[in-house]
Design a protein around this motif. Structure first.
Motif, PDB file in Angstrom:
ATOM      1  N   ASN A 369       0.831  -1.205   0.000  1.00 17.42           N
ATOM      2  CA  ASN A 369       0.000   0.000   0.000  1.00 17.42           C
ATOM      3  C   ASN A 369       0.865   1.254   0.000  1.00 17.42           C
ATOM      4  N   ALA A 370       1.952   1.224   0.771  1.00 21.48           N
ATOM      5  CA  ALA A 370       2.849   2.375   0.789  1.00 21.48           C
ATOM      6  C   ALA A 370       3.467   2.607  -0.589  1.00 21.48           C
ATOM      7  N   HIS A 371       3.832   1.513  -1.262  1.00 23.00           N
ATOM      8  CA  HIS A 371       4.380   1.632  -2.619  1.00 23.00           C
ATOM      9  C   HIS A 371       3.346   2.213  -3.574  1.00 23.00           C
ATOM     10  N   ARG A 372       2.109   1.756  -3.455  1.00 19.20           N
ATOM     11  CA  ARG A 372       1.039   2.263  -4.325  1.00 19.20           C
ATOM     12  C   ARG A 372       0.812   3.759  -4.109  1.00 19.20           C
ATOM     13  N   LEU A 373       0.720   4.172  -2.844  1.00 23.79           N
ATOM     14  CA  LEU A 373       0.483   5.590  -2.553  1.00 23.79           C
ATOM     15  C   LEU A 373       1.666   6.447  -2.990  1.00 23.79           C
ATOM     16  N   SER A 374       2.866   5.932  -2.768  1.00 26.40           N
ATOM     17  CA  SER A 374       4.053   6.669  -3.193  1.00 26.40           C
ATOM     18  C   SER A 374       4.099   6.800  -4.703  1.00 26.40           C
ATOM     19  N   SER A 375       3.776   5.721  -5.412  1.00 32.25           N
ATOM     20  CA  SER A 375       3.774   5.759  -6.880  1.00 32.25           C
ATOM     21  C   SER A 375       2.736   6.734  -7.406  1.00 32.25           C
ATOM     22  N   ASP A 376       1.603   6.827  -6.720  1.00 33.37           N
ATOM     23  CA  ASP A 376       0.562   7.767  -7.132  1.00 33.37           C
ATOM     24  C   ASP A 376       1.044   9.205  -6.996  1.00 33.37           C
ATOM     25  N   ARG A 377       1.729   9.489  -5.878  1.00 38.62           N
ATOM     26  CA  ARG A 377       2.246  10.849  -5.686  1.00 38.62           C
ATOM     27  C   ARG A 377       3.331  11.177  -6.716  1.00 38.62           C
ATOM     28  N   VAL A 378       4.191  10.211  -6.998  1.00 37.41           N
ATOM     29  CA  VAL A 378       5.237  10.428  -8.007  1.00 37.41           C
ATOM     30  C   VAL A 378       4.618  10.653  -9.381  1.00 37.41           C
ATOM     31  N   LYS A 379       3.601   9.863  -9.699  1.00 38.80           N
ATOM     32  CA  LYS A 379       2.947  10.002 -11.004  1.00 38.80           C
ATOM     33  C   LYS A 379       2.355  11.395 -11.172  1.00 38.80           C
ATOM     34  N   SER A 380       1.656  11.871 -10.153  1.00 41.22           N
ATOM     35  CA  SER A 380       1.052  13.204 -10.230  1.00 41.22           C
ATOM     36  C   SER A 380       2.118  14.290 -10.358  1.00 41.22           C
ATOM     37  N   ALA A 381       3.211  14.150  -9.576  1.00 41.96           N
ATOM     38  CA  ALA A 381       4.279  15.151  -9.648  1.00 41.96           C
ATOM     39  C   ALA A 381       4.951  15.137 -11.014  1.00 41.96           C
ATOM     40  N   TYR A 382       5.205  13.946 -11.557  1.00 41.08           N
ATOM     41  CA  TYR A 382       5.857  13.850 -12.868  1.00 41.08           C
ATOM     42  C   TYR A 382       4.977  14.412 -13.975  1.00 41.08           C
ATOM     43  N   MET A 383       3.656  14.222 -13.856  1.00 44.70           N
ATOM     44  CA  MET A 383       2.754  14.772 -14.875  1.00 44.70           C
ATOM     45  C   MET A 383       2.826  16.291 -14.880  1.00 44.70           C
ATOM     46  N   ASP A 384       2.817  16.894 -13.680  1.00 43.24           N
ATOM     47  CA  ASP A 384       2.928  18.360 -13.604  1.00 43.24           C
ATOM     48  C   ASP A 384       4.264  18.832 -14.148  1.00 43.24           C
ATOM     49  N   GLN A 385       5.345  18.122 -13.809  1.00 42.93           N
ATOM     50  CA  GLN A 385       6.667  18.519 -14.279  1.00 42.93           C
ATOM     51  C   GLN A 385       6.831  18.282 -15.776  1.00 42.93           C
ATOM     52  N   PHE A 386       6.196  17.225 -16.295  1.00 44.86           N
ATOM     53  CA  PHE A 386       6.263  16.966 -17.735  1.00 44.86           C
ATOM     54  C   PHE A 386       5.559  18.065 -18.521  1.00 44.86           C
ATOM     55  N   THR A 387       4.459  18.560 -17.951  1.00 44.37           N
ATOM     56  CA  THR A 387       3.691  19.603 -18.640  1.00 44.37           C
ATOM     57  C   THR A 387       4.516  20.869 -18.837  1.00 44.37           C
ATOM     58  N   ILE A 388       5.395  21.175 -17.853  1.00 42.79           N
ATOM     59  CA  ILE A 388       6.214  22.394 -17.977  1.00 42.79           C
ATOM     60  C   ILE A 388       7.616  22.077 -18.479  1.00 42.79           C
ATOM     61  N   GLY A 389       7.819  20.837 -18.963  1.00 43.42           N
ATOM     62  CA  GLY A 389       9.078  20.496 -19.602  1.00 43.42           C
ATOM     63  C   GLY A 389      10.203  20.099 -18.686  1.00 43.42           C
ATOM     64  N   GLU A 390       9.932  19.803 -17.408  1.00 45.59           N
ATOM     65  CA  GLU A 390      10.996  19.440 -16.476  1.00 45.59           C
ATOM     66  C   GLU A 390      11.198  17.933 -16.374  1.00 45.59           C
ATOM     67  N   ARG A 391      10.329  17.150 -16.981  1.00 49.33           N
ATOM     68  CA  ARG A 391      10.469  15.703 -16.980  1.00 49.33           C
ATOM     69  C   ARG A 391      10.348  15.174 -18.402  1.00 49.33           C
ATOM     70  N   SER A 392      11.086  14.111 -18.680  1.00 49.00           N
ATOM     71  CA  SER A 392      11.031  13.523 -20.012  1.00 49.00           C
ATOM     72  C   SER A 392       9.808  12.626 -20.144  1.00 49.00           C
ATOM     73  N   LEU A 393       9.508  12.284 -21.384  1.00 47.24           N
ATOM     74  CA  LEU A 393       8.390  11.383 -21.641  1.00 47.24           C
ATOM     75  C   LEU A 393       8.640  10.021 -20.996  1.00 47.24           C
ATOM     76  N   LEU A 394       9.900   9.568 -21.049  1.00 44.82           N
ATOM     77  CA  LEU A 394      10.219   8.282 -20.467  1.00 44.82           C
ATOM     78  C   LEU A 394       9.971   8.279 -18.959  1.00 44.82           C
ATOM     79  N   ASP A 395      10.341   9.392 -18.293  1.00 49.61           N
ATOM     80  CA  ASP A 395      10.069   9.508 -16.857  1.00 49.61           C
ATOM     81  C   ASP A 395       8.571   9.408 -16.583  1.00 49.61           C
ATOM     82  N   LEU A 396       7.796  10.125 -17.387  1.00 46.40           N
ATOM     83  CA  LEU A 396       6.345  10.144 -17.189  1.00 46.40           C
ATOM     84  C   LEU A 396       5.742   8.754 -17.378  1.00 46.40           C
ATOM     85  N   LEU A 397       6.130   8.071 -18.462  1.00 50.17           N
ATOM     86  CA  LEU A 397       5.564   6.757 -18.745  1.00 50.17           C
ATOM     87  C   LEU A 397       6.005   5.726 -17.705  1.00 50.17           C
TER      88      LEU A 397
END
Length: 647
Positions: A369-397
């Motif tokens: 459960n901790a891994h799932r919640l952590s992955s969810d937070r990382v996913k949301s953060a990476y999506m925001d960072q990808f939108t402004i160009g701070e994360r690569s597509l590979l990071d996001l996927l």
């Protein structure tokens, strides 16, 4: 057609397939909502295999009635009417008539009849337990199919959400490529990931179809649109919290398949008595009365005759059939014992595996459960960072796929835990009872048995532990008893009693600042005797196994403490850490102290409260709420408490 165009058509086709499949299921008549208990009740009262076992029990009950008929007399009526033509005597052609009634009552048959009655009585108990075993098995299969339908519905939903996210990213990359600001390599990369997510949806859809078909076979109808959640934790017998020997000891009394083999042995022993009765004589009481219209000279003279007496018969030799029958009966007893041993090892294996699964998965779930919640937070953060160009597509996927896989693993683990509980209950023979359902019209054992059997479990099916039972303690092993398990200990040979850091290496005691948290060395150094207690309560904080780290999500659990400290200006708080009874006592003491200190640190961090008002103390395993080692007891004993005192 371009690759992008083909991909769009594939996506729309896939989503259309999923929509059509789900709508086709919904168009079929079925209940809007239902529970596991409802479906198990339907299954055990209508499943054809259970019906066949029920018929076998009814046949066995009639066998008893047939055997009991040997105690009652046999009454026969014989009559004849014949025309006779002859060339001698006074009457050379005539019609003659005879009639006779005969009664035969068994007096002695070497106890054959009584042995057969006893054998068939015990045999009907065998059929009874076989029916109960079939009911438990079909209830288990229904429960597993029910939970599998729930599982694959959730997994399909996760796969669909994962596909939709990939489609959204695909659209963004496609628009940027068309606008000339994106790279075509990114489009090819997302196209490949999109194909994988499509495959995941099709796989889960196929799995859902298969388990739905299995459910339909067992219950006779499709699962409802809404299925109630299953929670068997409260229904678990108290023995599940005990060791293997105690679990098996309880299962001996209630496992129907095992009890069927026990009664089968007894039934076959009565068959030996039946075979031995062939060496005894048979004595019958006979009585008869007859009349005929012609006498012995065939003259037209009605005569009658009545007789009563005892008949004795004793077989001297019949080709060795009697000896062969006894040997056959003895072999049947040996066969019944072999079947008992097989039922024993099958039951023992099922209970061992289910018990181990329950223990392991219960410990894994917090981490998953901790891994799932952590992955969810990382996913949301990476999506925001990808939108402004701070994360690569590979990071996001990668973050999206990690969230999908972690969510999938957590969902599977939760259902695997419930299925393991169902298997343990079924192996113990109490799943149907735990669900509160029953088969209509089934008699009890006391009504059917010639005698209820008692046996020594240690003789007929001794509990045997696997050699790996103690290996699972690797997560708790602490060679130097410094409070840091070996898996995390960088210095496994610390001096006894030395102060160590979080990595298990010796460290000098830091000088406490004036505002540092007041932390007694141990529970023995602290007492509340002279303190005025203002309030006491438990703090709902869960820790991962062998860890003192606290997730930020538990900040709200400190609200009671913060409110109390704000209410009383001259008050302080004592954070009490308690550990469960499993594991090394020294390790548990250190762990409880570290956890109490971690809660105190979180309290300072989350509220404007001076550290001088906060004290932490660890009691280890010295103050358990429940004095036993079990899953339920460990969960209650592993706790954090707070006491508000007047400073």
């Amino acid at each position: 057609m371009s690759t992008v165009g083909m991909k769009k058509r594939q996506i729309f086709g896939l989503l259309g397939l999923v929509t059509f499949s789900l709508s086709a299921q919904e168009s079929s008549p079925r209940m809007a909502s239902a529970s596991l208990e409802q479906y198990v009740s339907k299954s055990i009262n209508s499943n054809p295999e259970i019906q066949a076992s029920w018929r076998q029990l009814q046949i066995a009950m009639k066998d008893v009635d047939i055997a009991k008929s040997g105690y009652l007399p046999s009454i026969d009526v014989l009559a004849s009417s014949a025309y006779t033509e002859r060339n001698y005597g006074l009457d050379q052609d005539y019609a003659g008539h005879t009639a006779e009634i005969r009664l035969t009552q068994l007096l002695y048959d070497g106890f054959f009849t009584s042995s057969e009655v006893s054998r068939f009585k015990q045999a009907q108990v065998v059929r009874y337990y076989e029916l109960m075993g079939e009911i438990e098995q079909k209830s288990l299969e229904t429960a597993l199919a029910y939970m599998d339908v729930q599982l694959y519905r959730e997994l399909l939903s996760l796969a669909e959400k994962n596909l939709i996210t990939h489609v959204d990213v695909f659209k963004q990359i496609e628009e940027s490529v068309i606008a000339g600001v994106g790279r075509r390599a990114d489009l090819e990369q997302i196209s490949g990931r999109l194909s994988l997510s499509e495959s995941n949806v099709l796989t889960e859809l196929s799995n859902l179809h298969d388990v739905t078909a299995r459910f339909l076979r067992l219950v006779g109808e499709k699962p409802a649109e809404a299925l109630a959640e299953v929670s068997l934790s409260e229904a678990m017998p108290t023995s599940v919290a005990m060791d293997l020997e105690s679990i098996l000891l309880a299962a001996y009394e209630t496992n129907p398949s095992f009890n069927a083999t026990i009664y089968n042995i007894d039934a076959q022993r009565f068959a030996i008595d039946s075979a031995r009765s062939r060496y005894h004589p048979q004595v019958n009481l006979t009585a008869s009365y007859g009349a005929q219209t012609r006498d012995e000279a065939a003259l037209n003279n009605t005569i009658s005759e009545a007789s009563v007496g005892v008949n004795f018969s004793y077989n001297i030799y019949n080709g060795g059939a009697d000896r062969a029958a006894i040997r056959q009966a003895l072999s049947q007893v040996d066969l019944a014992k072999d079947l008992r041993d097989k039922a024993c090892v099958d039951m023992r294996q099922t209970i061992q595996i289910a018990r181990n699964d329950i223990q392991n998965i219960s410990e894994q779930l917090p981490s998953l459960n901790a891994h799932r919640l952590s992955s969810d937070r990382v996913k949301s953060a990476y999506m925001d960072q990808f939108t402004i160009g701070e994360r690569s597509l590979l990071d996001l996927l990668d973050s999206e796929n990690e969230y999908y896989e972690s969510s999938r693993a957590y969902v599977q683990a939760t259902y695997t835990l419930e299925k393991a509980r169902a298997r343990l209950l079924a192996a113990s023979g109490v799943l149907v009872k735990a669900l509160g359902v029953s088969r209509n019209g089934v008699a009890s054992v006391s009504e059917l048995a010639e005698k209820e059997l008692r046996y020594d479990p240690n003789h007929v099916c001794p509990a045997t532990r696997t050699s790996l039972d103690d290996e699972r303690n690797i997560l708790k092993r602490d060679s130097d008893s410094d409070g840091i398990v070996d898996l995390w200990d960088d210095c496994v040979n610390s001096a006894p009693g030395a102060m160590v850091d979080d990595f298990g290496c010796e460290a000098s005691a830091p000088e406490l600042e004036p505002q540092a948290i007041n932390t007694p060395a141990s529970a023995a150094d602290f007492t509340l005797d002279d303190a005025q207690v203002l309030a006491s309560f438990s703090i709902n904080i869960s820790f991962a196994s062998n860890s003192s780290k606290i997730s930020s999500e538990y900040t709200s659990s400190l609200a009671q403490v913060i409110d109390a400290l704000e209410q009383y200006d001259n008050a302080g708080v004592i954070i009490h850490g308690h550990a469960s009874l499993d594991g090394d006592a020294a390790y548990n003491q250190r762990l409880s102290e570290r956890r109490a200190s971690a809660v105190a640190a979180l309290l300072i961090e989350s509220a404007d409260i001076g550290s001088r008002r906060i004290t932490s103390v660890g009691y280890g395993e010295t103050r358990p709420l429940i004095d036993e080692e079990s899953l339920a007891a460990n969960a209650k004993n592993r706790r954090i408490e707070a006491t508000i005192i007047q400073l």
